[in-house]
Design a protein around this motif. Structure first.
Motif, PDB file in Angstrom:
ATOM      1  N   GLU A   1       0.831  -1.203   0.000  1.00  0.00           N
ATOM      2  CA  GLU A   1       0.000   0.000   0.000  1.00  0.00           C
ATOM      3  C   GLU A   1       0.868   1.256   0.000  1.00  0.00           C
ATOM      4  OE1 GLU A   1      -3.938   1.099   2.401  1.00  0.00           O
ATOM      5  OE2 GLU A   1      -2.161   1.034   3.686  1.00  0.00           O
TER       6      GLU A   1
ATOM      7  N   SER B   1       0.249  -4.238  -8.405  1.00  0.00           N
ATOM      8  CA  SER B   1      -0.970  -4.894  -8.900  1.00  0.00           C
ATOM      9  C   SER B   1      -0.658  -6.298  -9.402  1.00  0.00           C
ATOM     10  CB  SER B   1      -1.600  -4.054 -10.014  1.00  0.00           C
ATOM     11  OG  SER B   1      -1.911  -2.758  -9.548  1.00  0.00           O
TER      12      SER B   1
ATOM     13  N   ASP C   1      -9.581 -11.047   2.403  1.00  0.00           N
ATOM     14  CA  ASP C   1      -9.136  -9.678   2.681  1.00  0.00           C
ATOM     15  C   ASP C   1      -7.941  -9.329   1.799  1.00  0.00           C
ATOM     16  OD1 ASP C   1      -9.272  -7.226   3.915  1.00  0.00           O
ATOM     17  OD2 ASP C   1      -8.134  -7.819   5.675  1.00  0.00           O
TER      18      ASP C   1
ATOM     19  N   LYS D   1      -5.914  -7.109   0.244  1.00  0.00           N
ATOM     20  CA  LYS D   1      -5.640  -5.681   0.205  1.00  0.00           C
ATOM     21  C   LYS D   1      -4.136  -5.432   0.111  1.00  0.00           C
ATOM     22  CE  LYS D   1      -9.656  -4.402   3.010  1.00  0.00           C
ATOM     23  NZ  LYS D   1     -10.109  -3.789   4.292  1.00  0.00           N
TER      24      LYS D   1
ATOM     25  N   HIS E   1      -2.430  -3.558   1.936  1.00  0.00           N
ATOM     26  CA  HIS E   1      -1.764  -3.482   3.233  1.00  0.00           C
ATOM     27  C   HIS E   1      -1.596  -4.844   3.883  1.00  0.00           C
ATOM     28  CE1 HIS E   1      -6.038  -2.622   4.775  1.00  0.00           C
ATOM     29  NE2 HIS E   1      -5.719  -3.797   5.257  1.00  0.00           N
TER      30      HIS E   1
ATOM     31  N   TYR F   1     -13.560  -8.284  -4.557  1.00  0.00           N
ATOM     32  CA  TYR F   1     -12.971  -7.458  -3.505  1.00  0.00           C
ATOM     33  C   TYR F   1     -11.814  -6.637  -4.094  1.00  0.00           C
ATOM     34  CZ  TYR F   1     -12.283  -6.370   1.446  1.00  0.00           C
ATOM     35  OH  TYR F   1     -12.234  -5.742   2.648  1.00  0.00           O
ATOM     36  N   VAL F   2     -10.965  -7.282  -4.889  1.00  0.00           N
ATOM     37  CA  VAL F   2      -9.847  -6.568  -5.508  1.00  0.00           C
ATOM     38  C   VAL F   2     -10.369  -5.489  -6.456  1.00  0.00           C
ATOM     39  CG1 VAL F   2      -7.888  -6.796  -7.073  1.00  0.00           C
ATOM     40  CG2 VAL F   2      -8.225  -8.473  -5.251  1.00  0.00           C
TER      41      VAL F   2
ATOM     42  N   ASN G   1     -11.365  -2.536  -4.532  1.00  0.00           N
ATOM     43  CA  ASN G   1     -10.229  -1.720  -4.075  1.00  0.00           C
ATOM     44  C   ASN G   1      -9.814  -0.705  -5.130  1.00  0.00           C
ATOM     45  OD1 ASN G   1     -10.007  -2.973  -1.591  1.00  0.00           O
ATOM     46  ND2 ASN G   1      -8.510  -4.474  -2.288  1.00  0.00           N
ATOM     47  N   PHE G   2      -9.820  -1.125  -6.395  1.00  0.00           N
ATOM     48  CA  PHE G   2      -9.382  -0.235  -7.474  1.00  0.00           C
ATOM     49  C   PHE G   2     -10.437   0.814  -7.842  1.00  0.00           C
ATOM     50  CE2 PHE G   2      -6.458  -3.842  -8.575  1.00  0.00           C
ATOM     51  CZ  PHE G   2      -5.291  -3.128  -8.406  1.00  0.00           C
TER      52      PHE G   2
ATOM     53  N   ARG H   1     -12.115   2.523  -5.478  1.00  0.00           N
ATOM     54  CA  ARG H   1     -12.228   3.479  -4.393  1.00  0.00           C
ATOM     55  C   ARG H   1     -11.559   4.806  -4.745  1.00  0.00           C
ATOM     56  NH1 ARG H   1     -10.925  -0.361   0.871  1.00  0.00           N
ATOM     57  NH2 ARG H   1     -12.686  -1.777   0.585  1.00  0.00           N
TER      58      ARG H   1
ATOM     59  N   GLN I   1      -9.550   6.548  -3.022  1.00  0.00           N
ATOM     60  CA  GLN I   1      -8.473   6.777  -2.076  1.00  0.00           C
ATOM     61  C   GLN I   1      -7.296   7.478  -2.751  1.00  0.00           C
ATOM     62  OE1 GLN I   1      -7.860   2.673  -1.157  1.00  0.00           O
ATOM     63  NE2 GLN I   1      -9.072   2.754   0.702  1.00  0.00           N
TER      64      GLN I   1
ATOM     65  N   TYR J   1      -6.006   4.883  -7.481  1.00  0.00           N
ATOM     66  CA  TYR J   1      -6.359   3.473  -7.638  1.00  0.00           C
ATOM     67  C   TYR J   1      -7.227   3.227  -8.868  1.00  0.00           C
ATOM     68  CZ  TYR J   1      -4.620   2.201  -2.989  1.00  0.00           C
ATOM     69  OH  TYR J   1      -3.815   1.958  -1.895  1.00  0.00           O
TER      70      TYR J   1
END
Length: 375
Positions: free
Chosen positions: A156, A171, A253, A255, A257, A290-291, A294-295, A297, A299, A304
Protein backbone atom coordinates in the motif's frame (compact mmCIF):
# COMPACT_ATOMS: atom_id res chain seq x y z
CA UNK A 1 -0.48 -23.45 -10.67
CA UNK A 2 2.77 -22.45 -12.33
CA UNK A 3 5.39 -24.08 -10.08
CA UNK A 4 8.19 -21.73 -11.07
CA UNK A 5 6.11 -18.73 -10.06
CA UNK A 6 5.26 -20.31 -6.71
CA UNK A 7 8.84 -21.22 -5.92
CA UNK A 8 10.01 -17.81 -7.09
CA UNK A 9 7.76 -16.23 -4.52
CA UNK A 10 9.17 -18.47 -1.81
CA UNK A 11 12.74 -17.66 -2.70
CA UNK A 12 12.02 -13.95 -2.27
CA UNK A 13 11.74 -14.47 1.45
CA UNK A 14 14.04 -17.16 2.52
CA UNK A 15 -20.03 -8.47 28.45
CA UNK A 16 -21.66 -4.94 28.75
CA UNK A 17 -18.51 -3.03 29.13
CA UNK A 18 -15.73 -2.46 26.71
CA UNK A 19 -12.35 -2.98 28.35
CA UNK A 20 -8.85 -1.96 27.43
CA UNK A 21 -5.57 -2.28 29.32
CA UNK A 22 -3.24 0.60 30.03
CA UNK A 23 0.35 0.36 31.22
CA UNK A 24 2.23 3.00 33.15
CA UNK A 25 5.98 2.76 33.62
CA UNK A 26 6.91 -0.64 34.99
CA UNK A 27 3.51 -1.24 36.57
CA UNK A 28 1.53 -4.28 35.45
CA UNK A 29 -1.34 -3.72 33.06
CA UNK A 30 -4.29 -1.93 34.58
CA UNK A 31 -7.76 -2.60 33.30
CA UNK A 32 -9.80 0.45 32.37
CA UNK A 33 -13.43 -0.24 31.49
CA UNK A 34 -15.59 2.15 29.52
CA UNK A 35 -19.35 1.98 29.56
CA UNK A 36 -20.66 0.67 26.25
CA UNK A 37 -23.77 2.19 24.67
CA UNK A 38 -26.22 -0.38 23.38
CA UNK A 39 -27.33 -0.68 19.77
CA UNK A 40 -26.49 1.85 17.09
CA UNK A 41 -24.16 4.70 18.02
CA UNK A 42 -23.52 8.12 16.48
CA UNK A 43 -20.39 8.80 14.42
CA UNK A 44 -18.45 10.49 17.21
CA UNK A 45 -19.10 7.68 19.71
CA UNK A 46 -18.36 5.08 17.05
CA UNK A 47 -14.96 6.61 16.31
CA UNK A 48 -14.19 6.76 20.04
CA UNK A 49 -15.08 3.10 20.58
CA UNK A 50 -13.10 2.00 17.53
CA UNK A 51 -10.10 3.82 18.94
CA UNK A 52 -10.05 1.76 22.13
CA UNK A 53 -7.19 -0.68 22.35
CA UNK A 54 -5.37 -3.25 24.45
CA UNK A 55 -2.11 -1.92 25.83
CA UNK A 56 0.48 -4.62 26.51
CA UNK A 57 3.21 -3.82 29.03
CA UNK A 58 6.87 -4.50 28.26
CA UNK A 59 6.96 -6.90 31.22
CA UNK A 60 4.16 -9.01 29.76
CA UNK A 61 5.70 -8.95 26.29
CA UNK A 62 8.94 -10.25 27.81
CA UNK A 63 7.13 -13.02 29.69
CA UNK A 64 5.21 -14.06 26.56
CA UNK A 65 8.34 -14.33 24.41
CA UNK A 66 10.30 -16.25 27.05
CA UNK A 67 7.37 -18.58 27.65
CA UNK A 68 7.65 -19.73 24.02
CA UNK A 69 11.45 -19.88 23.96
CA UNK A 70 11.90 -16.86 21.70
CA UNK A 71 14.38 -14.98 23.89
CA UNK A 72 14.24 -11.95 26.13
CA UNK A 73 12.54 -8.76 25.03
CA UNK A 74 14.87 -6.01 23.85
CA UNK A 75 12.33 -3.58 22.40
CA UNK A 76 8.55 -3.37 22.01
CA UNK A 77 6.63 -0.91 19.86
CA UNK A 78 2.89 -0.43 19.48
CA UNK A 79 1.62 -0.67 15.92
CA UNK A 80 -1.67 0.39 14.43
CA UNK A 81 -4.26 -2.35 14.87
CA UNK A 82 -7.99 -2.39 14.23
CA UNK A 83 -11.32 -2.65 15.99
CA UNK A 84 -10.66 -6.21 17.16
CA UNK A 85 -6.89 -6.66 17.32
CA UNK A 86 -3.96 -4.88 18.94
CA UNK A 87 -0.55 -5.25 17.26
CA UNK A 88 2.92 -5.07 18.77
CA UNK A 89 6.35 -5.21 17.17
CA UNK A 90 8.79 -7.04 19.48
CA UNK A 91 12.54 -7.44 19.10
CA UNK A 92 14.50 -9.96 21.20
CA UNK A 93 18.05 -10.08 22.52
CA UNK A 94 18.70 -12.79 19.92
CA UNK A 95 18.11 -10.31 17.09
CA UNK A 96 14.77 -11.80 16.00
CA UNK A 97 11.62 -9.74 15.52
CA UNK A 98 8.04 -10.85 16.07
CA UNK A 99 4.54 -9.47 15.70
CA UNK A 100 2.12 -10.09 18.58
CA UNK A 101 -1.51 -9.85 17.50
CA UNK A 102 -3.89 -9.68 20.48
CA UNK A 103 -7.57 -10.43 19.88
CA UNK A 104 -9.06 -8.21 22.56
CA UNK A 105 -12.64 -8.28 21.26
CA UNK A 106 -14.70 -11.28 20.23
CA UNK A 107 -13.52 -14.87 19.97
CA UNK A 108 -10.19 -16.29 18.88
CA UNK A 109 -11.50 -18.31 15.93
CA UNK A 110 -10.16 -15.89 13.33
CA UNK A 111 -6.68 -16.13 14.83
CA UNK A 112 -6.91 -19.91 14.44
CA UNK A 113 -7.80 -19.43 10.78
CA UNK A 114 -4.81 -17.13 10.37
CA UNK A 115 -2.49 -19.73 11.90
CA UNK A 116 -3.81 -22.65 9.84
CA UNK A 117 -3.67 -20.84 6.51
CA UNK A 118 -0.22 -19.43 7.25
CA UNK A 119 1.05 -22.96 7.89
CA UNK A 120 -0.58 -24.30 4.73
CA UNK A 121 0.97 -21.56 2.56
CA UNK A 122 4.48 -21.82 3.99
CA UNK A 123 5.85 -23.87 1.08
CA UNK A 124 4.44 -21.66 -1.67
CA UNK A 125 4.41 -18.08 -0.36
CA UNK A 126 6.73 -15.97 1.81
CA UNK A 127 4.61 -16.13 4.97
CA UNK A 128 5.79 -16.07 8.59
CA UNK A 129 8.09 -19.06 9.28
CA UNK A 130 7.06 -18.97 12.96
CA UNK A 131 3.37 -18.58 13.72
CA UNK A 132 1.67 -19.96 16.81
CA UNK A 133 -1.45 -19.28 18.85
CA UNK A 134 -1.43 -18.67 22.61
CA UNK A 135 -4.85 -19.39 24.09
CA UNK A 136 -3.74 -19.78 27.73
CA UNK A 137 -4.46 -16.17 28.72
CA UNK A 138 -2.01 -16.70 31.58
CA UNK A 139 0.11 -13.67 30.70
CA UNK A 140 -2.19 -11.60 28.55
CA UNK A 141 -5.90 -11.67 29.32
CA UNK A 142 -6.79 -12.44 25.69
CA UNK A 143 -5.81 -14.93 23.00
CA UNK A 144 -2.89 -13.83 20.86
CA UNK A 145 -1.00 -14.86 17.75
CA UNK A 146 2.80 -14.60 17.71
CA UNK A 147 4.46 -14.64 14.30
CA UNK A 148 7.77 -13.78 12.72
CA UNK A 149 8.08 -10.25 11.44
CA UNK A 150 8.44 -10.25 7.66
CA UNK A 151 10.82 -7.96 5.72
CA UNK A 152 9.84 -5.32 3.21
CA UNK A 153 7.54 -2.35 2.80
CA UNK A 154 3.75 -2.42 2.68
CA UNK A 155 2.51 -2.71 -0.89
CA UNK A 156 0.00 0.00 0.00
CA UNK A 157 2.85 2.40 0.85
CA UNK A 158 4.59 1.58 -2.43
CA UNK A 159 1.38 1.95 -4.42
CA UNK A 160 0.42 5.29 -2.91
CA UNK A 161 3.92 6.73 -2.58
CA UNK A 162 5.55 5.87 -5.88
CA UNK A 163 4.74 6.22 -9.56
CA UNK A 164 2.82 4.36 -12.23
CA UNK A 165 5.46 1.65 -12.78
CA UNK A 166 5.49 0.73 -9.08
CA UNK A 167 1.69 0.58 -9.04
CA UNK A 168 1.68 -1.80 -11.98
CA UNK A 169 4.22 -3.97 -10.14
CA UNK A 170 2.16 -3.97 -6.92
CA UNK A 171 -0.97 -4.89 -8.90
CA UNK A 172 0.85 -7.76 -10.57
CA UNK A 173 2.19 -9.05 -7.26
CA UNK A 174 -1.38 -9.12 -5.94
CA UNK A 175 -2.43 -11.22 -8.94
CA UNK A 176 0.44 -13.67 -8.41
CA UNK A 177 -0.31 -14.04 -4.70
CA UNK A 178 -4.00 -14.63 -5.39
CA UNK A 179 -3.22 -17.32 -7.97
CA UNK A 180 -1.08 -19.19 -5.44
CA UNK A 181 -3.73 -18.95 -2.72
CA UNK A 182 -6.49 -20.15 -5.04
CA UNK A 183 -4.37 -23.10 -6.22
CA UNK A 184 -3.85 -24.46 -2.71
CA UNK A 185 -5.46 -27.92 -2.32
CA UNK A 186 -8.68 -27.58 -0.34
CA UNK A 187 -8.92 -29.72 2.80
CA UNK A 188 -11.55 -29.80 5.52
CA UNK A 189 -9.12 -28.52 8.15
CA UNK A 190 -7.64 -25.71 6.05
CA UNK A 191 -10.09 -22.99 7.06
CA UNK A 192 -12.84 -22.64 9.66
CA UNK A 193 -16.35 -23.93 9.07
CA UNK A 194 -17.62 -20.67 7.61
CA UNK A 195 -19.99 -20.88 4.66
CA UNK A 196 -19.92 -17.15 3.96
CA UNK A 197 -18.07 -17.61 0.66
CA UNK A 198 -20.33 -20.31 -0.79
CA UNK A 199 -22.71 -18.64 -3.24
CA UNK A 200 -24.85 -21.76 -3.37
CA UNK A 201 -25.42 -21.33 0.36
CA UNK A 202 -26.37 -17.68 0.05
CA UNK A 203 -29.65 -18.08 1.92
CA UNK A 204 -27.93 -19.74 4.88
CA UNK A 205 -25.35 -16.92 4.90
CA UNK A 206 -28.05 -14.26 5.00
CA UNK A 207 -29.88 -16.13 7.75
CA UNK A 208 -26.73 -16.40 9.83
CA UNK A 209 -25.92 -12.73 9.37
CA UNK A 210 -29.34 -11.28 10.09
CA UNK A 211 -31.32 -13.84 12.11
CA UNK A 212 -28.91 -15.80 14.30
CA UNK A 213 -28.26 -12.95 16.76
CA UNK A 214 -31.63 -12.24 18.43
CA UNK A 215 -30.27 -9.30 20.42
CA UNK A 216 -28.88 -7.69 17.26
CA UNK A 217 -32.17 -8.32 15.43
CA UNK A 218 -34.01 -6.52 18.22
CA UNK A 219 -31.82 -3.46 17.71
CA UNK A 220 -32.29 -3.60 13.93
CA UNK A 221 -36.06 -3.65 14.45
CA UNK A 222 -35.78 -0.36 16.34
CA UNK A 223 -33.63 1.25 13.64
CA UNK A 224 -35.44 -0.13 10.59
CA UNK A 225 -38.93 -1.39 11.63
CA UNK A 226 -39.93 -2.53 8.13
CA UNK A 227 -36.66 -4.32 7.32
CA UNK A 228 -37.42 -7.92 8.32
CA UNK A 229 -40.86 -7.92 6.75
CA UNK A 230 -39.46 -6.71 3.42
CA UNK A 231 -36.51 -9.11 3.74
CA UNK A 232 -38.75 -12.13 4.21
CA UNK A 233 -40.97 -11.10 1.32
CA UNK A 234 -37.98 -10.81 -1.02
CA UNK A 235 -36.47 -14.11 0.13
CA UNK A 236 -39.77 -15.90 -0.52
CA UNK A 237 -39.82 -14.62 -4.11
CA UNK A 238 -36.24 -15.42 -5.15
CA UNK A 239 -35.52 -18.51 -7.18
CA UNK A 240 -31.87 -18.79 -8.14
CA UNK A 241 -30.14 -21.54 -10.12
CA UNK A 242 -27.34 -23.60 -8.61
CA UNK A 243 -23.96 -22.01 -9.28
CA UNK A 244 -21.11 -24.04 -10.73
CA UNK A 245 -18.70 -23.38 -7.89
CA UNK A 246 -15.07 -24.42 -8.02
CA UNK A 247 -14.22 -24.27 -4.34
CA UNK A 248 -10.89 -22.82 -3.30
CA UNK A 249 -9.25 -21.07 -0.39
CA UNK A 250 -10.68 -17.57 -0.37
CA UNK A 251 -8.29 -15.01 1.15
CA UNK A 252 -11.23 -12.83 2.16
CA UNK A 253 -9.14 -9.68 2.68
CA UNK A 254 -6.96 -9.18 -0.43
CA UNK A 255 -5.64 -5.68 0.21
CA UNK A 256 -2.38 -3.90 -0.49
CA UNK A 257 -1.76 -3.48 3.23
CA UNK A 258 -1.67 -7.26 3.67
CA UNK A 259 1.51 -7.98 1.75
CA UNK A 260 5.03 -6.59 1.59
CA UNK A 261 7.35 -5.68 -1.27
CA UNK A 262 11.09 -5.25 -1.63
CA UNK A 263 12.81 -3.36 -4.39
CA UNK A 264 14.85 -5.43 -6.86
CA UNK A 265 16.55 -3.22 -9.45
CA UNK A 266 13.65 -1.70 -11.40
CA UNK A 267 10.97 -4.03 -10.00
CA UNK A 268 9.22 -4.74 -6.73
CA UNK A 269 9.05 -8.35 -5.54
CA UNK A 270 6.88 -9.95 -2.88
CA UNK A 271 8.71 -10.37 0.42
CA UNK A 272 5.85 -11.21 2.77
CA UNK A 273 2.14 -12.08 2.82
CA UNK A 274 0.04 -12.04 5.97
CA UNK A 275 -3.38 -11.65 7.61
CA UNK A 276 -5.61 -14.60 6.78
CA UNK A 277 -8.17 -14.02 9.53
CA UNK A 278 -10.99 -13.58 7.03
CA UNK A 279 -10.13 -16.66 4.98
CA UNK A 280 -12.49 -19.52 4.25
CA UNK A 281 -13.39 -22.16 1.69
CA UNK A 282 -15.71 -20.98 -1.03
CA UNK A 283 -16.18 -19.24 -4.35
CA UNK A 284 -13.26 -17.23 -5.69
CA UNK A 285 -15.66 -14.56 -6.95
CA UNK A 286 -15.46 -13.01 -3.47
CA UNK A 287 -11.73 -12.35 -3.80
CA UNK A 288 -11.90 -11.07 -7.37
CA UNK A 289 -14.69 -8.62 -6.68
CA UNK A 290 -12.97 -7.46 -3.50
CA UNK A 291 -9.85 -6.57 -5.51
CA UNK A 292 -11.91 -4.82 -8.18
CA UNK A 293 -13.61 -2.83 -5.41
CA UNK A 294 -10.23 -1.72 -4.08
CA UNK A 295 -9.38 -0.23 -7.47
CA UNK A 296 -12.69 1.63 -7.66
CA UNK A 297 -12.23 3.48 -4.39
CA UNK A 298 -11.47 7.20 -4.36
CA UNK A 299 -8.47 6.78 -2.08
CA UNK A 300 -5.24 8.75 -2.37
CA UNK A 301 -6.56 11.29 -4.89
CA UNK A 302 -8.00 8.59 -7.10
CA UNK A 303 -4.74 6.92 -8.03
CA UNK A 304 -6.36 3.47 -7.64
CA UNK A 305 -8.84 4.06 -10.42
CA UNK A 306 -6.58 3.56 -13.44
CA UNK A 307 -8.00 0.53 -15.36
CA UNK A 308 -4.43 -0.55 -16.19
CA UNK A 309 -4.00 -1.70 -12.59
CA UNK A 310 -6.97 -4.06 -12.79
CA UNK A 311 -5.62 -5.38 -16.09
CA UNK A 312 -2.19 -5.90 -14.51
CA UNK A 313 -3.75 -7.81 -11.61
CA UNK A 314 -5.71 -10.16 -13.88
CA UNK A 315 -2.79 -10.53 -16.30
CA UNK A 316 -0.45 -11.64 -13.53
CA UNK A 317 -3.09 -14.01 -12.16
CA UNK A 318 -3.29 -15.69 -15.56
CA UNK A 319 0.49 -15.71 -16.04
CA UNK A 320 0.84 -17.49 -12.70
CA UNK A 321 -1.42 -20.31 -13.89
CA UNK A 322 -4.78 -19.06 -12.66
CA UNK A 323 -7.93 -19.12 -14.76
CA UNK A 324 -10.00 -15.96 -14.45
CA UNK A 325 -13.70 -16.81 -14.20
CA UNK A 326 -16.48 -15.01 -16.01
CA UNK A 327 -18.50 -13.33 -13.29
CA UNK A 328 -22.19 -12.80 -14.02
CA UNK A 329 -24.12 -9.77 -12.82
CA UNK A 330 -26.22 -12.09 -10.70
CA UNK A 331 -23.11 -13.33 -8.92
CA UNK A 332 -21.90 -9.78 -8.36
CA UNK A 333 -25.18 -8.69 -6.79
CA UNK A 334 -25.53 -11.80 -4.67
CA UNK A 335 -21.97 -11.52 -3.37
CA UNK A 336 -22.62 -7.93 -2.24
CA UNK A 337 -25.88 -8.90 -0.55
CA UNK A 338 -24.22 -11.73 1.37
CA UNK A 339 -21.34 -9.56 2.58
CA UNK A 340 -23.57 -6.66 3.61
CA UNK A 341 -25.99 -8.99 5.38
CA UNK A 342 -23.07 -10.20 7.50
CA UNK A 343 -21.33 -6.86 7.98
CA UNK A 344 -23.27 -5.73 11.04
CA UNK A 345 -22.47 -8.98 12.84
CA UNK A 346 -18.75 -8.17 12.79
CA UNK A 347 -19.32 -5.08 14.90
CA UNK A 348 -21.98 -6.73 17.03
CA UNK A 349 -19.89 -9.75 17.95
CA UNK A 350 -16.95 -7.52 18.79
CA UNK A 351 -18.67 -4.92 20.94
CA UNK A 352 -22.47 -5.23 20.74
CA UNK A 353 -22.78 -2.06 18.68
CA UNK A 354 -24.06 -1.27 15.20
CA UNK A 355 -22.25 1.27 13.01
CA UNK A 356 -23.88 4.61 12.17
CA UNK A 357 -24.53 3.62 8.52
CA UNK A 358 -26.28 0.35 9.34
CA UNK A 359 -29.60 1.70 8.03
CA UNK A 360 -28.22 2.37 4.54
CA UNK A 361 -26.44 -1.01 4.54
CA UNK A 362 -29.74 -2.75 5.28
CA UNK A 363 -31.40 -0.78 2.47
CA UNK A 364 -28.62 -2.00 0.14
CA UNK A 365 -29.46 -5.59 1.12
CA UNK A 366 -33.10 -5.04 0.24
CA UNK A 367 -32.26 -3.34 -3.07
CA UNK A 368 -29.94 -6.17 -4.04
CA UNK A 369 -32.52 -8.82 -3.26
CA UNK A 370 -35.15 -6.93 -5.20
CA UNK A 371 -32.81 -6.80 -8.18
CA UNK A 372 -32.38 -10.58 -7.95
CA UNK A 373 -36.14 -11.04 -7.71
CA UNK A 374 -36.69 -9.01 -10.89
CA UNK A 375 -33.84 -10.85 -12.60
Amino acid sequence: MNASVAMGLVSQYHSDRMCCFMSEGSLPNQEVCLERPKGMVDKATFRQLCGEDYMMSAEDADLLLQKHGLGKLKRVEKREGNFLNSLYDCETDQGSSYIVKIRFRGGHETLEADQRVTSALREVLPVAPICFLDLDCDILSHACLVLSKLPGELAETVFEGEGHTARIAASRRMGEIMAVIHSLPVTCDLAPGRNLFRLNWWKESITRGLYDRPDMRSEIDKIHPSFYGRLEESLSRISLPSFDEQLCLVWGDPKFHNFLLRRDKDDHLTSGVFDFESSGIGNWVFDFLYVEGNFRRGQADGIYRDPEYVEAFYGAYTDAGGVVPEISEQERVLRDVVLKANGGGWWWDGAKILPPRIGSVLDDVLRGLEELVNG
